[in-house]
Motif scaffolding. Structure first.
Motif: not given
Length: 358
Positions: A99-104
């Motif tokens: 999820k953090d990668l997607r947000d980044a």
């Protein structure tokens, strides 16, 4: 493709820097507090081994190695659950990293399917860069890359080739990369080539492919090929198109490599075979010839068993039958370690067994 390199930061630790970073400078409102530096035209951040890379035209993303590792293994294994097990993580932890990668990156790089997770178009663009970073990390850690290449890979084999070669290929791939999970698809080369173009296969061994600019063809060698007829047939040698045009002949349907080769051979005499029947299976065609029903243009290694049993015979032909050309094929621009691993193993095994005519 240029692999990531190492750059030294202001606290003398090392970071991985991708080729896209070269020539960039980080603009910061407070240079004294900024963790990014410029050394030899390369930039990076030491905090949590964060990389600052260009994806989708952005330069303000903060992406951690942990996020990239979660993405890489989920893409390799096709499941967050299997990726978490491989990394010895709780699944919620891995899901949070994804999820953090997607947000980044500002876009979805994975999407759900009935069987797990698969790459989105943006994810397919990202994976080669992440794979290069993971390869560099393994090299730094001194890991055996052959043992870290894992997960599902879809491999297509032309049927005439598969009948003889699938067994040694299975053994060779298991020896080279025991963590790989190959899914084998056996069909005509035309069908496999279309599947590669539709992204339904990752890599395939094709016979006389039609060719497309979207596909990379790596020559493997010549597949010995001959007219094969029932042992009960009495034919003068060398066999000409006129000798065979009225006899029952079996072929894969058009536009298969076999059908093109048969049609081309008869066309040298301006003829079209009058009793041509089509069958989608090369193995079944071989059985039909062995049963005395008709003739076929077959790989010689495939016919050897029936020759030894006295069921069929090879016949010389005029004009000479051209050997089929085998190629390892995958989509142009693919930088997937699994595809490269399969291609290397296939090439190695084919050098070891008596199949290719050099």
């Amino acid at each position: 493709m240029r692999h990531p390199t190492l750059a030294m930061t202001s606290d003398r630790s090392f970071i991985l820097v991708s080729s896209e970073m070269r020539g960039l400078r980080h603009a910061c409102s407070d240079a004294r507090e900024c963790p990014f530096i410029d050394i030899d035209n390369q930039i990076g951040c030491t905090e949590h081994l964060t990389l600052k890379i260009l994806i989708c035209g952005k330069t303000d993303m903060r992406i951690t190695i942990a996020q990239l590792e979660a993405f890489f293994w989920t893409a390799q294994l096709g499941s967050a659950q299997r990726a978490a097990e491989h990394l010895n993580l709780a699944q919620p932890t891995l899901s949070l990293r994804l999820k953090d990668l997607r947000d980044a990156v500002g876009t979805d790089v994975l999407e759900r399917t009935g069987r797990g997770l698969r790459l989105t178009p943006e994810g397919r663009l990202l994976l080669p860069r992440v794979s290069a970073i993971m390869t560099e990390l393994r090299a730094i850690g001194g890991q055996d890359e052959s043992r870290t290449i894992a997960g599902r890979v879809r491999v297509g084999l032309a049927e005439g080739f598969a009948v003889t070669c699938l067994s040694p290929l299975l053994a060779g791939l298991l020896e080279d990369h025991p963590a790989l999970q190959p899914e084998w698809v056996v069909s005509t080369s035309t069908t496999l080539e279309d599947a590669l173009l539709r992204d339904a296969l990752d890599v395939a061994v094709l016979l006389n492919p039609i060719g497309d600019e979207q596909l990379h063809l790596q020559p493997l060698g010549a597949q010995p090929t001959s007219w094969v007829v029932p042992s009960s047939w009495t034919l003068a040698a060398p066999l000409t198109p006129r000798d065979l045009w009225s006899q029952p002949i079996f072929s894969n349907p058009p536009p298969s490599a076999m059908h093109r080769q048969i049609s081309g051979w008869f066309a040298t005499a301006g003829l079209v075979p009058s009793r041509l029947s089509t069958c989608t299976s090369v193995a079944v065609i071989a059985e039909l010839v062995a049963g005395g029903v008709g003739a076929g243009l077959l790989p010689i290694p495939m016919a050897r068993r029936f020759i030894a049993q006295g069921q069929v015979q090879l016949v010389t032909a005029d004009p000479r039958v051209e050997n089929g050309r085998l190629f390892i094929c995958y989509r142009t621009g693919v930088n997937d370690p699994k595809v490269a691993a399969v291609a290397r193993s296939i090439a190695r095994v084919m050098q070891r067994i008596d199949y290719i005519d050099t």
